[in-house]
Scaffold this active site. Structure first.
Site, PDB file in Angstrom:
ATOM      1  N   LYS B  75      45.165  39.020  28.159  1.00 39.03           N
ATOM      2  CA  LYS B  75      44.416  37.976  28.858  1.00 39.03           C
ATOM      3  C   LYS B  75      42.924  38.238  28.662  1.00 39.03           C
ATOM      4  CE  LYS B  75      44.243  35.696  33.422  1.00 39.03           C
ATOM      5  NZ  LYS B  75      44.760  35.724  34.813  1.00 39.03           N
ATOM      6  N   SER B 150      46.784  31.297  36.483  1.00 42.61           N
ATOM      7  CA  SER B 150      45.714  31.251  35.515  1.00 42.61           C
ATOM      8  C   SER B 150      46.043  31.906  34.174  1.00 42.61           C
ATOM      9  CB  SER B 150      44.474  31.932  36.093  1.00 42.61           C
ATOM     10  OG  SER B 150      44.696  33.324  36.256  1.00 42.61           O
ATOM     11  N   SER B 174      49.022  34.276  39.526  1.00 42.29           N
ATOM     12  CA  SER B 174      48.553  33.942  38.181  1.00 42.29           C
ATOM     13  C   SER B 174      49.354  34.556  37.039  1.00 42.29           C
ATOM     14  CB  SER B 174      47.080  34.336  38.013  1.00 42.29           C
ATOM     15  OG  SER B 174      46.255  33.359  38.593  1.00 42.29           O
TER      16      SER B 174
END
Lengths: 100, 478
Positions: B75, B150, B174
């Site tokens: 990420k 997210s 997330s």
């Protein structure tokens, strides 16, 4: 708690947050902040007297480590990433002078 | 042979070259990335070099790590030295961190090969990746739907076969919610189990790094590699990381598992039906399953939307145009701050900074942030009561399957409700994971959430392993 968030409240908070906001954003945020805070009224109403706050699920306190010298991040590498530098330091616009 | 467990074994024994493995995955990236947009940055050359180096070491008889040659997506809020780390925000434009996150160091030492940095909602604030400054990620299973967020890019990367493993971060769901939307496994470990050093902070008392993978066993392996004490994170748990890979196939015989009643409310009927079927297969596998009340979880969403923005407003005060990233020039420093932040942050980040600044401002701190932190204790106490009678708990991961682009962008509260089932675990600091279990009426995957008490990862992986085995058996029969 305030009944509603006024445009002046939003401008005040934006100043505290160092965030330039447009008139449209002031209107938008006033409504949206009020909606989220309205949703939070159930939490405000709870009786939490005598309840301690939580920040970690485990009782970690006063975490210390041995004071051993180790290599930190490279100064030149850090300064290379800055928008403005001078003589090994960060360069910023005027700080002192007439308030804006 | 696409699981991390299999790839690492094959590369370690020389049965397959790491270069061959990464080429196969990069070919998949070439084929589908233009429509998916899972990545902010693909590290093709770096990955091939790292793979070639591993192959040389295997040939020389050197020992290589537990993730030797396994492609892994990071990420883009995890710091990678010398490589752009953007948080999908304009405000970090041009910034390359001068250090690696602890998880990045551990993964490199274990032989993982980094495929790229994945897209996210700006600063991990969102549930659909629609808040990325670089455009949304599309769900590989249906490109008209969001991948969740997210960590939508990481979930999509695994679902699309770009990498068998990915890392995300989970502040309110997330990792778990995008895992559910993309039909993969996603794990939020106990707060403090994985070092946050080098994870760009959103809400420090809630943030936790965790794995994505196609299989439960792969997430167990990845979590074993990244967990464990780190002196560079003062909230890092000092006890040794638990052994998880063996837990996956142990089964659930004799376990007591509770379905959280409050988190079955307001859930789409098809999603709720899958959770009840999951409970049934666990019962059939020898667990004792009952409904249980964890009453204070109903306050989770409200408490979260005071705590997370408050901590975010403080953490994001560092983006001021002085030391890194974007600067909008102005004659004085206050105007420079205000213009830089106005130009660099997107609408959702601004909204949360405003909300958090308000909640922390003079006169409101105790009524909002202080009160919400005390409500966390109430939630934890209710979980503790439930865990006196149950070993693990069950709920939906999200109230719906993956929704369409634009469905919730006009109404922030509607978007926030997407995390109603995942937020309580962050507030309590407990581990929880999403396991794919069947599909909804729209044919898209449903995630079942397995929750466990602090440091209860072993029992959580036992339950997850049993669910996966049942879901796989059902697919084979169908």
């Amino acid at each position: 708690m305030p009944d509603r968030i006024t445009p002046d409240d939003v401008r005040h908070v934006a100043r505290l947050a160092r965030l330039a906001v447009t008139d449209e954003e002031v209107e938008l945020f006033a409504g949206q902040l009020a909606a989220v805070l309205e949703h939070a009224t159930d939490v405000e109403a709870l009786d939490t007297s005598g309840v301690p706050p939580t920040a970690h699920p485990l009782p970690l306190e006063n975490v210390l480590r041995d004071d051993v010298v180790r290599t930190g991040v490279d100064r030149e590498e850090v300064l290379r990433m800055a928008p403005g530098t001078e003589a090994g330091r960060f360069r910023v616009p005027r700080i002192l002078g007439e308030a804006p | 042979m696409r699981t991390a467990v299999d790839i690492a074994e094959a590369v370690r024994t020389g049965a397959r070259s790491a270069v061959d493995v990464i080429d196969e995955h990069l070919a998949e990236v070439d084929r589908r990335e233009p429509e998916i947009h899972a990545f902010n940055l693909v590290l093709a050359d770096e990955a091939r070099r790292a793979a070639a180096d591993l192959d040389r070491r295997v040939a020389a008889g050197e020992s290589v790590g537990r993730l030797a040659g396994v492609p892994l997506a990071l990420k883009d809020n995890l710091c990678t030295r010398g490589l752009p780390t953007t948080c999908s925000s304009r405000i970090l434009d041009g910034w390359c961190p001068p250090y690696d996150a602890t998880v990045v160091e551990r993964l490199r030492a274990a032989g993982a090969v980094f495929v790229g940095k994945t897209n996210l909602d700006e600063f991990a604030m969102g549930s659909s990746t629609e808040n990325s400054a670089f455009g949304p990620t599309r769900n590989p299973l249906d490109i008209t739907r969001v991948p969740g967020g997210s960590s939508g890019g990481s979930a999509a990367a695994v679902a699309a076969g770009f990498a068998p493993l990915a890392l995300g971060s989970d502040t309110g769901g997330s990792i778990r919610q995008p895992a559910a939307f993309c039909g993969v496994v996603g794990v939020k470990p106990t707060y403090g189990a994985v070092s946050r050093y080098g994870l760009i902070a959103f809400a420090s008392s809630l943030d936790q790094i965790g794995p994505f993978s196609a299989t439960v066993a792969d997430s167990a392996l990845l979590l074993e590699v990244i967990a464990g004490h780190d002196p560079l994170d003062s909230t890092s748990i000092q006890s040794p990381a638990p052994s998880l890979t063996e837990a996956v196939e142990v089964g659930v015989e004799g376990l007591r598992i509770g379905i959280i009643r409050e988190l079955m409310d307001g859930i789409d009927a098809d999603v709720a039906a899958r959770v009840r079927e999951a409970a049934d297969v666990l019962a059939a596998a020898g667990a004792k399953v009952e409904e249980v009340s964890v009453a204070a979880t109903i306050y989770g969403l409200s408490a979260y939307y005071l705590i997370a923005p408050a901590e975010a407003s403080s953490n994001l005060s560092r983006y001021d145009g002085v030391r890194y990233g974007l600067r909008v020039d102005a004659p004085d420093i206050t105007t420079m701050y205000e213009q830089t932040r106005a130009a660099g942050f997107g609408p959702e980040v601004k909204r949360r900074i405003m909300l958090g600044t308000y909640a922390l401002s003079a006169g409101y701190y105790d009524a909002y942030y202080g009160q919400a932190q005390r409500v966390r204790t109430l939630i934890t106490r209710d979980f503790d009561s439930a865990y006196e009678h149950f070993d693990a708990l069950l709920s939906p991961t999200a109230p719906t399957t993956a929704f369409a682009f634009g469905a919730k962008t006009e109404n922030p509260l509607a978007m926030y409700l997407s995390d109603v089932c995942t937020i309580p675990s962050n507030l309590a600091g407990h581990p929880a994971m999403s396991v794919p279990f069947g599909t909804g009426d729209d044919g898209l995957p449903v995630g079942v959430q397995v929750l466990a008490p602090a440091l209860g990862e072993t029992v959580m992986f036992r339950v997850a392993g049993a669910l996966e085995a049942a879901a796989t058996a059902a697919t084979v029969m169908a």
